[in-house]
Design a protein around this motif. Structure first.
Motif, PDB file in Angstrom:
ATOM      1  N   TYR A  61      32.416 -29.025 -19.553  1.00 27.54           N
ATOM      2  CA  TYR A  61      33.571 -29.062 -18.655  1.00 27.54           C
ATOM      3  C   TYR A  61      33.569 -27.851 -17.738  1.00 27.54           C
TER       4      TYR A  61
ATOM      5  N   THR B  13      35.492 -28.644 -28.208  1.00 25.95           N
ATOM      6  CA  THR B  13      35.006 -27.262 -28.137  1.00 25.95           C
ATOM      7  C   THR B  13      35.375 -26.489 -29.399  1.00 25.95           C
ATOM      8  N   GLU B  14      36.599 -26.681 -29.857  1.00 30.28           N
ATOM      9  CA  GLU B  14      37.042 -25.983 -31.076  1.00 30.28           C
ATOM     10  C   GLU B  14      36.247 -26.458 -32.289  1.00 30.28           C
TER      11      GLU B  14
ATOM     12  N   HIS C  46      30.930 -24.789 -29.193  1.00 27.27           N
ATOM     13  CA  HIS C  46      30.087 -24.555 -28.014  1.00 27.27           C
ATOM     14  C   HIS C  46      30.608 -25.375 -26.834  1.00 27.27           C
ATOM     15  N   ASP C  47      30.094 -25.045 -25.678  1.00 30.37           N
ATOM     16  CA  ASP C  47      30.472 -25.698 -24.421  1.00 30.37           C
ATOM     17  C   ASP C  47      30.115 -27.179 -24.453  1.00 30.37           C
ATOM     18  N   VAL C  48      31.006 -28.023 -23.915  1.00 32.85           N
ATOM     19  CA  VAL C  48      30.731 -29.462 -23.870  1.00 32.85           C
ATOM     20  C   VAL C  48      30.580 -29.965 -22.434  1.00 32.85           C
TER      21      VAL C  48
ATOM     22  N   LYS D 275      26.041 -33.371 -21.298  1.00 30.62           N
ATOM     23  CA  LYS D 275      26.496 -32.511 -22.383  1.00 30.62           C
ATOM     24  C   LYS D 275      27.589 -33.190 -23.202  1.00 30.62           C
TER      25      LYS D 275
ATOM     26  N   ALA E  97      27.686 -34.121 -27.285  1.00 33.61           N
ATOM     27  CA  ALA E  97      28.777 -33.437 -27.984  1.00 33.61           C
ATOM     28  C   ALA E  97      29.618 -34.426 -28.782  1.00 33.61           C
TER      29      ALA E  97
ATOM     30  N   VAL F  84      38.531 -32.037 -24.301  1.00 30.35           N
ATOM     31  CA  VAL F  84      37.570 -30.937 -24.217  1.00 30.35           C
ATOM     32  C   VAL F  84      37.936 -29.833 -25.209  1.00 30.35           C
ATOM     33  N   ALA F  85      39.219 -29.534 -25.323  1.00 27.08           N
ATOM     34  CA  ALA F  85      39.664 -28.463 -26.213  1.00 27.08           C
ATOM     35  C   ALA F  85      39.342 -28.791 -27.673  1.00 27.08           C
TER      36      ALA F  85
END
Length: 394
Positions: free
Chosen positions: A91, A82-83, A87-89, A158, A162, A78-79
């Motif tokens: 989690y 997201t980086e 944007h939000d994925v 999402k 992503a 997730v990190a």
């Protein structure tokens, strides 16, 4: 059509296939993913609970290891997404509450908590008053509550786009929206796999082919060696509802309940959606069964009476690929070079995706396995039902 030959073809654009593709991309490979409807299979229906503690099964130590190992891989995945994307994925790190509606349901969770604690997991029995302080929408009639701080969630609707967005930044990545009808074999129908044939007759070639097609594996021709991969469709009815305009949030935490021995869960999203699921049936029917939908609505309201005020937005059923021993198939087939199989994740598909993607990519790349990875691969070997292969436990 572009004649670019990728390093690997991944068949299946669910979470399992896309996490494997992501790992291959990070290793520097060019990847082509083939799926007629990316993310619209079992991943589309999944609630996305990362519930390595709550999903513990009695006397299934191997699955327990897979679940806890995979759950630990989610934060770094997730990190990095997201980086990269900014944007939000999907989690959400909120806790999970296990709720027993009636005394027998409470006792079921209490017995399970003993198993969980014996495995070194953290489960806290709390009073129903404490539970309702955490989640005021819970019914005052519930009989028992257990707080699982380490079980979280991710929204597959999402996460899938992503992963595709992240992969699409690589010029060596392609997503082909077609169905694979057969694998290509070198020198006829018994040699190494050299790619796939699409439903429009196009042949795609690659050094390695990774099959992550869920229950569709049986529809891929020219691969008789896959007979050992025994899959059965396990259907689940699942509902999606939404807060009506002006309503305050109903839940902050995932609620996993037991009502007269029937499991039910409510998974709240940050956008006001609540996923309610999920039944399990093996009747071969692809549509939604009214009894299943009714059961979910009734049991959800038993635990959270305010669920009756939600707007019902979707009723869906999908087939999840079940296996005889509930473990996925991750590995190679006897005598078949150039091919790796990763399927059979059943109802644990989202939870196990990071681990499955890591292991499948490692097999494609030929990287050395850690001792733990090697033990898991032995336990999930697709040939494990063969008399010549002895399964391992981890």
């Amino acid at each position: 059509m572009n004649t670019h030959t990728p390093d690997t073809i991944v068949v299946g654009a669910g979470v399992a296939g896309l996490t494997a593709a992501w790992n291959l991309h990070k290793a520097g490979q060019s990847v082509t993913v083939v799926d007629p409807t990316p993310g619209m299979g079992a991943s589309r229906a999944a609630a996305g609970m990362i519930a390595a503690v709550s999903e513990v099964m009695y006397q299934h130590h191997t699955m327990r290891t897979l679940m806890t190992t995979s759950a630990a891989l989610y934060p770094p995945l997730v990190a990095e997404l997201t980086e990269l994307l900014g944007h939000d994925v999907g989690y959400r790190g909120s806790e999970t509450l296990d709720i027993g509606a009636h005394p027998a349901d409470r006792d079921w969770f209490a017995n399970l908590a003993e198993v969980q604690r014996a495995a070194g997991m953290t489960v806290e029995q709390i009073t129903t008053r404490q539970a309702r302080k955490l989640e005021p929408a819970l019914s005052p009639a519930i009989s028992g509550a257990f707080l699982v701080a380490g079980d979280h969630q991710i929204n597959p609707r999402k996460l899938v786009p992503a992963l595709i967005e992240a992969l699409d930044r690589d010029p060596g990545f392609r997503l082909i929206r077609q169905r694979v009808t057969a694998v290509l074999r070198d020198g006829g129908d018994t040699g190494a796999v050299t790619g796939v044939t699409l439903d429009d007759g196009t042949d795609l070639h690659a050094t390695t082919t990774l099959l992550c097609p869920g229950v569709s594996l049986a529809g891929i021709g020219n691969l008789p060696e896959a007979d050992c991969v025994r899959l059965r469709p396990v259907h689940g009815d699942i509902l999606r509802a939404r807060l009506r305009p002006g309503q305050p949030p109903l839940l902050e935490r995932t609620v996993r309940g037991m009502v007269d021995g029937r499991p039910v869960y409510l998974v709240p999203r940050t956008d006001g959606e609540i996923v309610i699921g999920a039944t399990e049936r093996e009747d071969g029917f692809d549509g939604v069964v009214l009894e299943g939908a009714y059961q979910l609505l009734r049991d959800a309201q038993t635990l959270v009476p305010g669920a009756a005020d939600l707007e019902l937005t979707e009723i869906l059923a999908r087939a999840r690929p079940g296996t005889p021993d509930d473990l996925p198939y991750i590995g190679r087939l006897d005598g078949v070079d150039g091919l790796v199989v990763s399927t059979g994740y059943s109802r644990h598909g989202i939870l196990l995706a990071p681990l499955g993607g890591h292991l499948a990519a490692g097999l494609v790349l030929g990287t050395d396995s850690t001792t733990e990875d090697a033990a898991i691969l032995a336990a999930t070997d697709p040939r494990r039902t063969s008399p010549h292969i002895s399964g391992a436990t981890v």
